[in-house]
Enzyme design. Structure first.
Site, PDB file in Angstrom:
ATOM      1  CE  LYS A  71      -4.302  -1.707   1.950  1.00  0.00           C
ATOM      2  NZ  LYS A  71      -5.352  -1.314   3.298  1.00  0.00           N
ATOM      3  CG  ASP A 108      -8.532   0.756   3.597  1.00  0.00           C
ATOM      4  OD1 ASP A 108      -9.565  -0.284   2.959  1.00  0.00           O
ATOM      5  OD2 ASP A 108      -7.060   1.032   3.761  1.00  0.00           O
TER       6      ASP A 108
END
Ligand code: ATR
Length: 276
Positions: A71, A108
């Protein structure tokens, strides 16, 4: 599904990637909507991340999700970044634009707050966040966006919490792990973003006596679905929100961009993803 030359293809890059539930989740929506497309698990080692990304773009993929450990690397590899990716410092959703740019976003924070919203409207106020990893960072972004007046951040390794707090300013106050019981007074939300309570891990050792019974309690752990924390919170009358919805809702924006359909998180989808 027989693929055609016009199929939209996406996937998830991880290392390892075998544990990822994203292929099952996106695969369900592809079937549900009869989409000419596919979503593929892509095992990519960290050293080959950039090479794999360029290869997928060259091969005509619409985009990819990225999961552990990519990420942060994905954040550096993108040409453009959305605001949440910038705030969180990580990318979980990549889109290959028709003109050639690689666009990075982070869904997220969106997934976290959508999950809470499906159960209850959070009124804002003081929130307690346990943990200071990547998930905690996304949760802090979501909470600030949704009206937090104060975030009490508690992590076993205090320095990590301080580093996170340093990026967000005075809205975050850091508490020692040993003071996790006292940090709860007058809070309207408590979130566990540590791995404690997950199958194979010790439970999160926390008393909730100081937490108002009106507070929402959320665990981002979803295996098991009912963690010891949630069982304890439910027993004393708090509204509880399990962690599966964060995984499901964070997937929605990428799916819509790549496949052109806004998907829904239904009870049947929850059951299907849990069966894996
Ligand atoms: P993620 O990106 O999913 O948030 P992570 O970066 O590995 O994952 O973070 C895991 C979190 O769980 C961290 O806050 C970690 O605390 P440390 O920063 O001190 O490592 C927390 N955690 C894991 N095991 C723990 C344990 N046994 N006790 C307390 N906290 C724990």
């Amino acid at each position: 599904m027989i693929l055609t030359g016009k199929s939209n293809i996406a996937g998830v890059m991880g290392w390892p990637v075998g544990h990822s539930r994203s292929p099952r989740l996106h695969g369900y929506w592809i079937e549900e909507h009869g989409i000419d497309g596919a979503y593929i698990p892509l095992p990519v080692s960290p050293e080959r991340f950039e090479q794999a990304l360029a290869g997928l773009q060259a091969a005509g993929f619409r985009g990819v999700n990225v999961t552990v450990p990519h990420k942060e690397r994905a954040f550096s590899a993108c040409d453009t970044l959305d605001d949440d990716a910038r705030r969180i410092g990580a990318v979980n959703t990549i889109t290959f634009e028709p003109e050639g740019a690689i666009r990075g976003s982070n869904t997220d924070a969106f997934g976290f707050m959508e999950n809470i919203k499906q159960t209850v409207a959070w009124p804002g106020g003081a929130a307690v966040v346990l943990g200071a990893g990547g998930a905690a960072r996304a949760i802090c972004v979501a909470l600030i966006g949704a009206g937090a007046t104060e975030i009490r951040l508690i992590n076993r390794t205090r320095a990590r919490a301080e580093s996170l707090a340093g990026d967000f300013g005075t809205i975050i106050s850091v508490y020692d792990w040993k003071n996790r019981f006292d940090a709860q007074s007058e809070a309207s939300l408590l979130v566990n973003s540590t791995s404690l309570g997950m199958t194979g891990q010790p439970p999160l050792d926390i008393g909730l006596e100081a937490l108002p019974t009106s507070a929402i309690v959320n665990d981002i752990v979803y295996a098991p679905l009912q963690t010891p924390l949630l069982a304890q919170a439910r027993a004393r009358g708090n509204i509880v929100v399990d962690g599966l919805g964060m995984l499901l809702h964070q997937a929605r924006p990428g799916f819509e961009t790549w496949f052109g359909v806004a998907p829904e998180v239904s009870p049947a989808l929850r059951t299907f993803v849990l069966e894996s």
